[in-house]
Enzyme design. Structure first.
Site, PDB file in Angstrom:
ATOM      1  N   LYS A  13       0.837  -1.217   0.000  1.00 51.70           N
ATOM      2  CA  LYS A  13       0.000   0.000   0.000  1.00 51.70           C
ATOM      3  C   LYS A  13       0.868   1.261   0.000  1.00 51.70           C
ATOM      4  CE  LYS A  13      -1.998  -1.133   3.871  1.00 51.70           C
ATOM      5  NZ  LYS A  13      -1.256  -2.377   4.163  1.00 51.70           N
ATOM      6  N   ARG A  90      -9.967   0.968   8.765  1.00 57.64           N
ATOM      7  CA  ARG A  90      -9.659  -0.422   9.113  1.00 57.64           C
ATOM      8  C   ARG A  90     -10.808  -1.095   9.842  1.00 57.64           C
ATOM      9  NH1 ARG A  90      -3.757   0.457   8.901  1.00 57.64           N
ATOM     10  NH2 ARG A  90      -2.736  -1.550   9.041  1.00 57.64           N
ATOM     11  N   ARG A 129      11.796  -5.760   4.932  1.00 56.47           N
ATOM     12  CA  ARG A 129      11.574  -4.316   4.742  1.00 56.47           C
ATOM     13  C   ARG A 129      12.508  -3.494   5.636  1.00 56.47           C
ATOM     14  NH1 ARG A 129       5.692  -1.902   5.360  1.00 56.47           N
ATOM     15  NH2 ARG A 129       5.785  -2.989   7.359  1.00 56.47           N
ATOM     16  N   ARG A 162      11.145  -1.712  11.163  1.00 61.78           N
ATOM     17  CA  ARG A 162      10.024  -1.271  11.997  1.00 61.78           C
ATOM     18  C   ARG A 162       9.839  -2.232  13.166  1.00 61.78           C
ATOM     19  NH1 ARG A 162       5.004   0.182   8.076  1.00 61.78           N
ATOM     20  NH2 ARG A 162       3.914  -1.041   9.656  1.00 61.78           N
ATOM     21  N   ARG A 173      -0.727  -9.157  13.130  1.00 60.19           N
ATOM     22  CA  ARG A 173      -1.183  -8.089  12.216  1.00 60.19           C
ATOM     23  C   ARG A 173      -1.935  -8.681  11.027  1.00 60.19           C
ATOM     24  NH1 ARG A 173       4.132  -5.492  10.567  1.00 60.19           N
ATOM     25  NH2 ARG A 173       2.879  -4.033   9.345  1.00 60.19           N
TER      26      ARG A 173
HETATM   27  P1  AP5 Z   1       4.921  -1.598   1.813  1.00 61.43           P
HETATM   28  O1  AP5 Z   1       4.577  -0.766   0.637  1.00 61.43           O
HETATM   29  O2  AP5 Z   1       5.660  -0.957   2.939  1.00 61.43           O
HETATM   30  O3  AP5 Z   1       3.632  -2.382   2.350  1.00 61.43           O
HETATM   31  P2  AP5 Z   1       2.336  -1.846   3.129  1.00 61.43           P
HETATM   32  O4  AP5 Z   1       1.144  -2.517   2.575  1.00 61.43           O
HETATM   33  O5  AP5 Z   1       2.323  -0.346   3.154  1.00 61.43           O
HETATM   34  O6  AP5 Z   1       2.659  -2.460   4.545  1.00 61.43           O
HETATM   35  P3  AP5 Z   1       2.500  -1.903   6.001  1.00 61.43           P
HETATM   36  O7  AP5 Z   1       3.172  -2.896   6.905  1.00 61.43           O
HETATM   37  O8  AP5 Z   1       2.964  -0.474   6.118  1.00 61.43           O
HETATM   38  O9  AP5 Z   1       0.978  -1.970   6.207  1.00 61.43           O
HETATM   39  P4  AP5 Z   1       0.242  -2.003   7.549  1.00 61.43           P
HETATM   40  O10 AP5 Z   1      -1.166  -1.901   7.112  1.00 61.43           O
HETATM   41  O11 AP5 Z   1       0.556  -3.085   8.487  1.00 61.43           O
HETATM   42  O12 AP5 Z   1       0.900  -0.777   8.308  1.00 61.43           O
HETATM   43  P5  AP5 Z   1       0.411   0.643   8.705  1.00 61.43           P
HETATM   44  O13 AP5 Z   1       1.599   1.495   8.688  1.00 61.43           O
HETATM   45  O14 AP5 Z   1      -0.805   1.060   7.958  1.00 61.43           O
HETATM   46  O15 AP5 Z   1       5.768  -2.863   1.265  1.00 61.43           O
HETATM   47  C1  AP5 Z   1       6.285  -3.832   2.158  1.00 61.43           C
HETATM   48  C2  AP5 Z   1       7.663  -4.322   1.627  1.00 61.43           C
HETATM   49  O16 AP5 Z   1       7.460  -5.029   0.403  1.00 61.43           O
HETATM   50  C3  AP5 Z   1       8.656  -3.197   1.307  1.00 61.43           C
HETATM   51  O17 AP5 Z   1       9.947  -3.607   1.675  1.00 61.43           O
HETATM   52  C4  AP5 Z   1       8.545  -3.006  -0.225  1.00 61.43           C
HETATM   53  O18 AP5 Z   1       9.772  -2.577  -0.788  1.00 61.43           O
HETATM   54  C5  AP5 Z   1       8.191  -4.426  -0.677  1.00 61.43           C
HETATM   55  N1  AP5 Z   1       7.289  -4.457  -1.835  1.00 61.43           N
HETATM   56  C6  AP5 Z   1       6.187  -3.702  -2.043  1.00 61.43           C
HETATM   57  N2  AP5 Z   1       5.572  -4.044  -3.186  1.00 61.43           N
HETATM   58  C7  AP5 Z   1       6.314  -5.062  -3.726  1.00 61.43           C
HETATM   59  C8  AP5 Z   1       6.171  -5.863  -4.908  1.00 61.43           C
HETATM   60  N3  AP5 Z   1       5.158  -5.692  -5.778  1.00 61.43           N
HETATM   61  N4  AP5 Z   1       7.108  -6.836  -5.147  1.00 61.43           N
HETATM   62  C9  AP5 Z   1       8.148  -7.042  -4.260  1.00 61.43           C
HETATM   63  N5  AP5 Z   1       8.315  -6.301  -3.128  1.00 61.43           N
HETATM   64  C10 AP5 Z   1       7.402  -5.340  -2.851  1.00 61.43           C
HETATM   65  O19 AP5 Z   1      -0.079   0.383  10.208  1.00 61.43           O
HETATM   66  C11 AP5 Z   1       0.826   0.061  11.235  1.00 61.43           C
HETATM   67  C12 AP5 Z   1       0.072  -0.001  12.553  1.00 61.43           C
HETATM   68  O20 AP5 Z   1      -0.500   1.288  12.847  1.00 61.43           O
HETATM   69  C13 AP5 Z   1      -1.123  -0.960  12.608  1.00 61.43           C
HETATM   70  O21 AP5 Z   1      -0.705  -2.270  12.921  1.00 61.43           O
HETATM   71  C14 AP5 Z   1      -1.963  -0.314  13.712  1.00 61.43           C
HETATM   72  O22 AP5 Z   1      -1.429  -0.602  14.971  1.00 61.43           O
HETATM   73  C15 AP5 Z   1      -1.784   1.159  13.445  1.00 61.43           C
HETATM   74  N6  AP5 Z   1      -2.794   1.703  12.519  1.00 61.43           N
HETATM   75  C16 AP5 Z   1      -2.564   2.233  11.279  1.00 61.43           C
HETATM   76  N7  AP5 Z   1      -3.715   2.638  10.719  1.00 61.43           N
HETATM   77  C17 AP5 Z   1      -4.692   2.363  11.622  1.00 61.43           C
HETATM   78  C18 AP5 Z   1      -6.104   2.519  11.590  1.00 61.43           C
HETATM   79  N8  AP5 Z   1      -6.734   3.045  10.531  1.00 61.43           N
HETATM   80  N9  AP5 Z   1      -6.806   2.108  12.666  1.00 61.43           N
HETATM   81  C19 AP5 Z   1      -6.188   1.563  13.762  1.00 61.43           C
HETATM   82  N10 AP5 Z   1      -4.851   1.375  13.842  1.00 61.43           N
HETATM   83  C20 AP5 Z   1      -4.108   1.773  12.769  1.00 61.43           C
END
Ligand code: AP5
Length: 218
Positions: A13, A90, A129, A162, A173
């Protein structure tokens, strides 16, 4: 134009949002990034959110919705109306509240794209990552490494893992995402805006799938 990007942790994402910002002029609202920057700044909100995030749990709805409300108002006030929401909503409560916030400005969710991907690929992506501790740029130790080991190509900052990318936290997660995703998909299917895409391929292929709809355009 309002695009909501859904997908399990590691589905890309953040990576896809960065491309959409660069190539399509979207403004990205990532609740994960906003929460991490609140933690770095040591704000009350960041202190509240940290333990939830470290354990892989969702931060309470009221905290996240209040934060999005503030940021969205600011951006709308600045005349921006083309947004990607990454990692928000979410829960159905968050989705309902987002609808309300958008409606106040005559906007609505135009597309809700759900990225689907295998669990084994997700674990590889998350454990490999690395993120820049200064600018937040995202790398991967094998698929997209930085030019100099441990140093960000963009700003020279240090690359770190992270705290929620430990294998023990990753499983929780992914389970939390799975239990919420179906309900959210139904919610946006009900609005006629949901679309599911395959995320098991290169960054560029996934990007092309996201923009393949006429409303986004090449
Ligand atoms: P990346 O693009 O970083 O993946 P992502 O989907 O953004 O993953 P996240 O871990 O950031 O998502 P998340 O939903 O857990 O975290 P968030 O920060 O929202 O890619 C991942 C890796 O793969 C990278 O190394 C990249 O280079 C590689 N890659 C990407 N695409 C590729 C491809 N096509 N081929 C090969 N490699 C690839 O949330 C974190 C925490 O915050 C949550 O757990 C929660 O505690 C809190 N939080 C956030 N939002 C909320 C909410 N709305 N409500 C409640 N809690 C929340």
């Amino acid at each position: 134009m309002i695009l909501l990007l859904f997908g399990p942790p590691g589905s890309g994402k953040g990576t896809q949002s960065a491309k959409l910002v660069e190539r399509q002029g979207f403004c990205q609202i990532s609740t994960g990034d906003l929460l991490r920057s609140s933690i770095r700044e040591g704000t009350t909100l960041g202190i509240k959110a940290k333990s939830y995030m470290d354990n892989g749990d969702l931060v309470p709805d009221e905290v996240v919705i209040g934060m999005v409300d503030g940021v969205l108002r600011q951006k709308l006030h600045a005349g921006i109306s083309k947004f990607i929401f990454d990692g928000f909503p979410r829960t159905v409560e968050q989705a309902r509240r987002l609808d309300g916030l958008l409606e106040q400005s005559g906007l609505k969710a135009d597309e809700a794209v759900f990225i689907e991907i295998s669990r084994s690929e997700l674990v590889k992506r998350l454990t490999g990552r690395r993120v820049c501790s200064s600018c937040g740029a995202v790398y991967h130790v094998t698929t997209s490494p930085s030019k100099t080991d441990g140093i960000c190509d963009k700003c020279g900052g240090n690359l770190i893992q992270r705290s929620d990318d430990q294998e023990s936290v990753i499983k929780s997660r992914l389970d939390i995402y799975d239990s919420a995703a179906l309900v959210l998909r139904r919610y946006y299917e009900g609005q006629g805006v949901a679309r599911v895409i395959d995320g098991n391929s290169s960054v560029e292929d996934v990007y092309q799938r996201i923009i393949s709809k006429n409303t986004l355009g090449p």
